[in-house]
Design an enzyme around this catalytic site. Sequence first.
Site, short mmCIF file in Angstrom:
data_model
loop_
_atom_site.label_atom_id
_atom_site.label_comp_id
_atom_site.label_asym_id
_atom_site.label_seq_id
_atom_site.Cartn_x
_atom_site.Cartn_y
_atom_site.Cartn_z
CG ASP A 1 -10.21 -30.64 -7.11
OD1 ASP A 1 -10.71 -31.38 -7.97
OD2 ASP A 1 -10.32 -30.88 -5.91
CE LYS B 1 -7.34 -32.67 -4.38
NZ LYS B 1 -8.72 -32.58 -3.85
N GLY C 1 -6.67 -19.52 0.03
CA GLY C 1 -5.75 -20.66 0.08
C GLY C 1 -4.30 -20.35 -0.23
NE ARG D 1 -8.65 -20.46 5.08
CZ ARG D 1 -9.08 -20.74 3.85
NH1 ARG D 1 -8.24 -21.23 2.97
NH2 ARG D 1 -10.34 -20.55 3.51
P1 IMP Z 1 -11.14 -26.22 -8.73
O1 IMP Z 1 -11.99 -25.10 -9.24
O2 IMP Z 1 -11.96 -27.49 -8.61
O3 IMP Z 1 -9.88 -26.45 -9.51
O4 IMP Z 1 -10.76 -25.90 -7.24
C1 IMP Z 1 -9.98 -24.88 -6.85
C2 IMP Z 1 -10.24 -24.47 -5.43
O5 IMP Z 1 -10.94 -25.44 -4.66
C3 IMP Z 1 -8.93 -24.28 -4.70
O6 IMP Z 1 -8.50 -22.97 -4.79
C4 IMP Z 1 -9.26 -24.66 -3.27
O7 IMP Z 1 -9.69 -23.53 -2.56
C5 IMP Z 1 -10.41 -25.63 -3.38
N1 IMP Z 1 -9.95 -27.04 -3.26
C6 IMP Z 1 -9.88 -27.97 -4.22
N2 IMP Z 1 -9.41 -29.14 -3.75
C7 IMP Z 1 -9.16 -28.93 -2.44
C8 IMP Z 1 -8.62 -29.75 -1.39
O8 IMP Z 1 -8.26 -30.94 -1.54
N3 IMP Z 1 -8.51 -29.16 -0.18
C9 IMP Z 1 -8.87 -27.87 0.08
N4 IMP Z 1 -9.36 -27.07 -0.88
C10 IMP Z 1 -9.51 -27.59 -2.12
#
Ligand code: IMP
Length: 184
Positions: free
Chosen positions: A101, A129, A43, A163
Site C-alpha cells: 500500500d 495499490k 495477511g 481473513r
Molecule cells: P503498507 O506498509 O502501507 O504498504 O501496508 C502493508 C500492510 O498493511 C499489509 O501487509 C496489510 O496488512 C495492510 N494493508 C494495507 N492495505 C490494506 C487493505 O486494503 N486491506 C487490509 N490490509 C491492508
Amino acid sequence: MNEDIKEILISQEMLSNRVHEMADEINRDYKGKCVFFIGVLKGCFLFLSDLLKDVKLDTNVDFMMVSSYSGNQSSGVVRTLLDLKQSIEGKHVIVVEDIVDSGLTMSYMLKNLKTRNPKSLEICTLLNKPSCRKIKVPIKYAGFEIPEKFVVGYGLDYNELYRNLPYIGVLKESAIEKGKRYDK
Ligand code: IMP
C-alpha cells in the site's frame, strides 16, 4: 456473498488463476535453485499456502510479522513482532506479502533483510495499490493492481475479521462499525 461486503473486487476463480500464473513465473525464474520464502504474517497465509502448492522448486519457508496498521489506518511506524528462525545468508529470498500500500512495511523489511546478506531478495505481493505509495519499492511479482480502496478477504483483515473470505472484497461502511465493536 458476505453481508458486510459491498463489492467483490477479485473473485475466487481470478485469484486461483493468477496465483497459478505467479507460481509458474517463479518456477521459471528460479529453475534449479532453492528459494527461501518469507511469509509476512498474518495477511500472507492463504496466498502463500496456495502459491507454494504450485511451486516445484526446493524451498525453505519462514515467517515474519511486522505491524504498522491499526484498523484501516497506517500508523506509519513499522515494528518487528516476530522474526525469522533461520538464517537467509547466501539464499535466494522471496518475501511474500498480501498487499503493498504505502510501501512503508516492505521498505522497512527490505532494509532489514538486506543486512542479513541474502544472495538475492525479491518481493512477491498478491495486491498492489500503487496510487497509495509513499516510498518506492521494487516489486518483482504482483498479482493484481487495485484502486485506493480498503479491501478484505483471502488473508486480508479489518480488525482481524474477514481473513477467511475466499475472495477480495470491499467493505461496507456499516461493517467498519461492526469491526470496531468486535475490537473491544
Ligand atoms: P503498507 O506498509 O502501507 O504498504 O501496508 C502493508 C500492510 O498493511 C499489509 O501487509 C496489510 O496488512 C495492510 N494493508 C494495507 N492495505 C490494506 C487493505 O486494503 N486491506 C487490509 N490490509 C491492508
